[in-house]
Design a protein around this motif. Structure first.
Motif, PDB file in Angstrom:
ATOM      1  N   SER A   8       0.827  -1.205   0.000  1.00  0.00           N
ATOM      2  CA  SER A   8       0.000   0.000   0.000  1.00  0.00           C
ATOM      3  C   SER A   8       0.863   1.258   0.000  1.00  0.00           C
ATOM      4  CB  SER A   8      -0.965   0.000   1.173  1.00  0.00           C
ATOM      5  OG  SER A   8      -0.270   0.049   2.387  1.00  0.00           O
ATOM      6  N   LYS A   9       2.013   1.227   0.687  1.00  0.00           N
ATOM      7  CA  LYS A   9       2.941   2.353   0.655  1.00  0.00           C
ATOM      8  C   LYS A   9       3.488   2.558  -0.754  1.00  0.00           C
ATOM      9  CE  LYS A   9       5.455   3.293   4.698  1.00  0.00           C
ATOM     10  NZ  LYS A   9       6.612   3.017   5.544  1.00  0.00           N
ATOM     11  N   ARG A  10       3.839   1.459  -1.422  1.00  0.00           N
ATOM     12  CA  ARG A  10       4.379   1.528  -2.776  1.00  0.00           C
ATOM     13  C   ARG A  10       3.335   2.099  -3.747  1.00  0.00           C
ATOM     14  NH1 ARG A  10       5.604  -3.726  -3.478  1.00  0.00           N
ATOM     15  NH2 ARG A  10       7.319  -3.459  -2.043  1.00  0.00           N
ATOM     16  N   MET A  11       2.085   1.664  -3.604  1.00  0.00           N
ATOM     17  CA  MET A  11       1.021   2.167  -4.481  1.00  0.00           C
ATOM     18  C   MET A  11       0.756   3.657  -4.230  1.00  0.00           C
ATOM     19  SD  MET A  11       0.167  -0.080  -6.609  1.00  0.00           S
ATOM     20  CE  MET A  11      -1.252   0.749  -7.270  1.00  0.00           C
ATOM     21  N   LYS A  12       0.815   4.078  -2.983  1.00  0.00           N
ATOM     22  CA  LYS A  12       0.598   5.479  -2.661  1.00  0.00           C
ATOM     23  C   LYS A  12       1.709   6.340  -3.263  1.00  0.00           C
ATOM     24  CE  LYS A  12      -0.793   8.163   1.351  1.00  0.00           C
ATOM     25  NZ  LYS A  12      -0.892   8.164   2.807  1.00  0.00           N
ATOM     26  N   THR A  13       2.946   5.876  -3.196  1.00  0.00           N
ATOM     27  CA  THR A  13       4.075   6.594  -3.785  1.00  0.00           C
ATOM     28  C   THR A  13       3.930   6.691  -5.295  1.00  0.00           C
ATOM     29  OG1 THR A  13       5.497   5.776  -2.012  1.00  0.00           O
ATOM     30  CG2 THR A  13       6.596   6.641  -3.962  1.00  0.00           C
ATOM     31  N   LEU A  14       3.525   5.595  -5.945  1.00  0.00           N
ATOM     32  CA  LEU A  14       3.335   5.600  -7.393  1.00  0.00           C
ATOM     33  C   LEU A  14       2.212   6.543  -7.798  1.00  0.00           C
ATOM     34  CD1 LEU A  14       3.981   4.507 -10.213  1.00  0.00           C
ATOM     35  CD2 LEU A  14       2.383   2.638  -9.757  1.00  0.00           C
ATOM     36  N   GLN A  15       1.113   6.552  -7.063  1.00  0.00           N
ATOM     37  CA  GLN A  15       0.001   7.446  -7.382  1.00  0.00           C
ATOM     38  C   GLN A  15       0.417   8.912  -7.259  1.00  0.00           C
ATOM     39  OE1 GLN A  15      -3.113   6.113  -4.790  1.00  0.00           O
ATOM     40  NE2 GLN A  15      -3.755   4.475  -6.169  1.00  0.00           N
ATOM     41  N   ASN A  16       1.228   9.227  -6.242  1.00  0.00           N
ATOM     42  CA  ASN A  16       1.735  10.593  -6.100  1.00  0.00           C
ATOM     43  C   ASN A  16       2.668  10.954  -7.252  1.00  0.00           C
ATOM     44  OD1 ASN A  16       0.343  11.152  -3.743  1.00  0.00           O
ATOM     45  ND2 ASN A  16       2.010  10.478  -2.420  1.00  0.00           N
ATOM     46  N   ALA A  17       3.518  10.024  -7.667  1.00  0.00           N
ATOM     47  CA  ALA A  17       4.441  10.278  -8.770  1.00  0.00           C
ATOM     48  C   ALA A  17       3.667  10.505 -10.068  1.00  0.00           C
ATOM     49  CB  ALA A  17       5.416   9.115  -8.925  1.00  0.00           C
ATOM     50  N   ILE A  18       2.620   9.729 -10.308  1.00  0.00           N
ATOM     51  CA  ILE A  18       1.818   9.897 -11.523  1.00  0.00           C
ATOM     52  C   ILE A  18       1.077  11.229 -11.487  1.00  0.00           C
ATOM     53  CG2 ILE A  18      -0.195   9.007 -12.758  1.00  0.00           C
ATOM     54  CD1 ILE A  18       0.787   6.185 -12.037  1.00  0.00           C
ATOM     55  N   ALA A  19       0.556  11.602 -10.329  1.00  0.00           N
ATOM     56  CA  ALA A  19      -0.167  12.867 -10.209  1.00  0.00           C
ATOM     57  C   ALA A  19       0.752  14.065 -10.420  1.00  0.00           C
ATOM     58  CB  ALA A  19      -0.843  12.956  -8.849  1.00  0.00           C
ATOM     59  N   ASN A  20       2.025  13.929 -10.049  1.00  0.00           N
ATOM     60  CA  ASN A  20       2.978  15.038 -10.161  1.00  0.00           C
ATOM     61  C   ASN A  20       3.844  14.958 -11.411  1.00  0.00           C
ATOM     62  OD1 ASN A  20       2.071  16.097  -7.704  1.00  0.00           O
ATOM     63  ND2 ASN A  20       3.483  14.816  -6.542  1.00  0.00           N
ATOM     64  N   ALA A  21       3.576  14.015 -12.305  1.00  0.00           N
ATOM     65  CA  ALA A  21       4.375  13.873 -13.523  1.00  0.00           C
ATOM     66  C   ALA A  21       4.165  15.077 -14.425  1.00  0.00           C
ATOM     67  CB  ALA A  21       3.996  12.595 -14.253  1.00  0.00           C
ATOM     68  N   LYS A  22       5.232  15.479 -15.093  1.00  0.00           N
ATOM     69  CA  LYS A  22       5.155  16.631 -15.976  1.00  0.00           C
ATOM     70  C   LYS A  22       5.934  16.358 -17.258  1.00  0.00           C
ATOM     71  CE  LYS A  22       8.850  18.797 -13.325  1.00  0.00           C
ATOM     72  NZ  LYS A  22       9.037  17.653 -12.488  1.00  0.00           N
ATOM     73  N   LYS A  23       5.845  17.290 -18.184  1.00  0.00           N
ATOM     74  CA  LYS A  23       6.505  17.142 -19.477  1.00  0.00           C
ATOM     75  C   LYS A  23       8.009  16.952 -19.275  1.00  0.00           C
ATOM     76  CE  LYS A  23       7.121  19.477 -23.865  1.00  0.00           C
ATOM     77  NZ  LYS A  23       6.802  20.656 -24.666  1.00  0.00           N
ATOM     78  N   GLY A  24       8.553  15.972 -19.953  1.00  0.00           N
ATOM     79  CA  GLY A  24       9.986  15.696 -19.865  1.00  0.00           C
ATOM     80  C   GLY A  24      10.338  14.535 -18.959  1.00  0.00           C
ATOM     81  N   ASP A  25       9.421  14.127 -18.090  1.00  0.00           N
ATOM     82  CA  ASP A  25       9.677  12.985 -17.212  1.00  0.00           C
ATOM     83  C   ASP A  25       9.667  11.701 -18.028  1.00  0.00           C
ATOM     84  OD1 ASP A  25       9.721  14.734 -15.100  1.00  0.00           O
ATOM     85  OD2 ASP A  25       7.792  14.125 -14.272  1.00  0.00           O
ATOM     86  N   SER A  26      10.430  10.729 -17.589  1.00  0.00           N
ATOM     87  CA  SER A  26      10.480   9.428 -18.248  1.00  0.00           C
ATOM     88  C   SER A  26       9.507   8.487 -17.550  1.00  0.00           C
ATOM     89  CB  SER A  26      11.904   8.874 -18.165  1.00  0.00           C
ATOM     90  OG  SER A  26      11.986   7.626 -18.778  1.00  0.00           O
ATOM     91  N   VAL A  27       8.786   7.673 -18.344  1.00  0.00           N
ATOM     92  CA  VAL A  27       7.817   6.741 -17.778  1.00  0.00           C
ATOM     93  C   VAL A  27       8.038   5.348 -18.347  1.00  0.00           C
ATOM     94  CG1 VAL A  27       6.042   8.466 -17.350  1.00  0.00           C
ATOM     95  CG2 VAL A  27       6.065   7.257 -19.509  1.00  0.00           C
ATOM     96  N   VAL A  28       7.629   4.356 -17.562  1.00  0.00           N
ATOM     97  CA  VAL A  28       7.606   2.958 -18.000  1.00  0.00           C
ATOM     98  C   VAL A  28       6.170   2.495 -17.852  1.00  0.00           C
ATOM     99  CG1 VAL A  28       8.485   0.630 -17.590  1.00  0.00           C
ATOM    100  CG2 VAL A  28       9.967   2.597 -17.186  1.00  0.00           C
ATOM    101  N   THR A  29       5.618   1.907 -18.902  1.00  0.00           N
ATOM    102  CA  THR A  29       4.236   1.432 -18.847  1.00  0.00           C
ATOM    103  C   THR A  29       4.205  -0.011 -18.373  1.00  0.00           C
ATOM    104  OG1 THR A  29       4.188   0.613 -21.109  1.00  0.00           O
ATOM    105  CG2 THR A  29       3.626   2.927 -20.779  1.00  0.00           C
ATOM    106  N   GLY A  30       3.010  -0.479 -18.088  1.00  0.00           N
ATOM    107  CA  GLY A  30       2.832  -1.866 -17.671  1.00  0.00           C
ATOM    108  C   GLY A  30       3.228  -2.845 -18.762  1.00  0.00           C
ATOM    109  N   GLY A  31       3.146  -2.416 -20.016  1.00  0.00           N
ATOM    110  CA  GLY A  31       3.526  -3.266 -21.146  1.00  0.00           C
ATOM    111  C   GLY A  31       5.017  -3.242 -21.434  1.00  0.00           C
ATOM    112  N   GLY A  32       5.767  -2.413 -20.725  1.00  0.00           N
ATOM    113  CA  GLY A  32       7.208  -2.378 -20.895  1.00  0.00           C
ATOM    114  C   GLY A  32       7.702  -1.283 -21.820  1.00  0.00           C
ATOM    115  N   LEU A  33       6.823  -0.403 -22.282  1.00  0.00           N
ATOM    116  CA  LEU A  33       7.263   0.696 -23.130  1.00  0.00           C
ATOM    117  C   LEU A  33       7.914   1.772 -22.283  1.00  0.00           C
ATOM    118  CD1 LEU A  33       4.121   1.072 -25.419  1.00  0.00           C
ATOM    119  CD2 LEU A  33       6.272  -0.059 -25.965  1.00  0.00           C
ATOM    120  N   VAL A  34       9.039   2.288 -22.764  1.00  0.00           N
ATOM    121  CA  VAL A  34       9.762   3.339 -22.049  1.00  0.00           C
ATOM    122  C   VAL A  34       9.784   4.566 -22.940  1.00  0.00           C
ATOM    123  CG1 VAL A  34      11.956   4.003 -21.010  1.00  0.00           C
ATOM    124  CG2 VAL A  34      11.206   1.624 -20.916  1.00  0.00           C
ATOM    125  N   GLY A  35       9.399   5.702 -22.395  1.00  0.00           N
ATOM    126  CA  GLY A  35       9.388   6.924 -23.184  1.00  0.00           C
ATOM    127  C   GLY A  35       9.394   8.148 -22.316  1.00  0.00           C
TER     128      GLY A  35
END
Length: 112
Positions: A44-71
């Motif tokens: 639950s701590k890990r999910m809360k951290t991920l949700q905060n990171a997604i909410a605060n993501a901005k242009k230029g940040d790097s992301v990895v999707t569940g399917g393994g795409l990196v961009g």
């Protein structure tokens, strides 16, 4: 027919059976408590951290999707990111499918 000694021990056995039932339930309670602290709470701590990171993501940040795409995020909308996978290759990704967000500057440098 029933001896006095046998009648007296029957009452003591019923008192011990209450204690025995509590003792038999105790390992189940201990297993649940250990399961909570070793599995549920960290997840639950890990999910809360991920949700905060997604909410605060901005242009230029790097992301990895569940399917393994990196961009790299090129645009942020309400429920989707527009992610640039390669030069001139952009896809829309649902925010719920993002499994990791790395800030623009990247992580900490290696201690080399």
């Amino acid at each position: 027919m029933i001896s006095t000694a046998f009648a007296q021990t029957a009452g003591a056995a019923s008192a011990d059976s209450g204690l025995a039932s509590i003792i038999s339930i105790a390992p189940l309670v201990l297993i649940f408590v250990a399961f909570y602290f070793l599995m549920i709470r960290p997840q639950s701590k890990r999910m809360k951290t991920l949700q905060n990171a997604i909410a605060n993501a901005k242009k230029g940040d790097s992301v990895v999707t569940g399917g393994g795409l990196v961009g790299k995020i090129s645009r942020v909308e309400d429920t989707v990111f527009e992610v640039e996978l390669a030069p001139n290759v952009k896809v829309k990704v649902l925010k719920g499918t993002v499994s990791e967000v790395t800030p623009l500057g990247g992580g900490k440098p290696a201690n080399d």
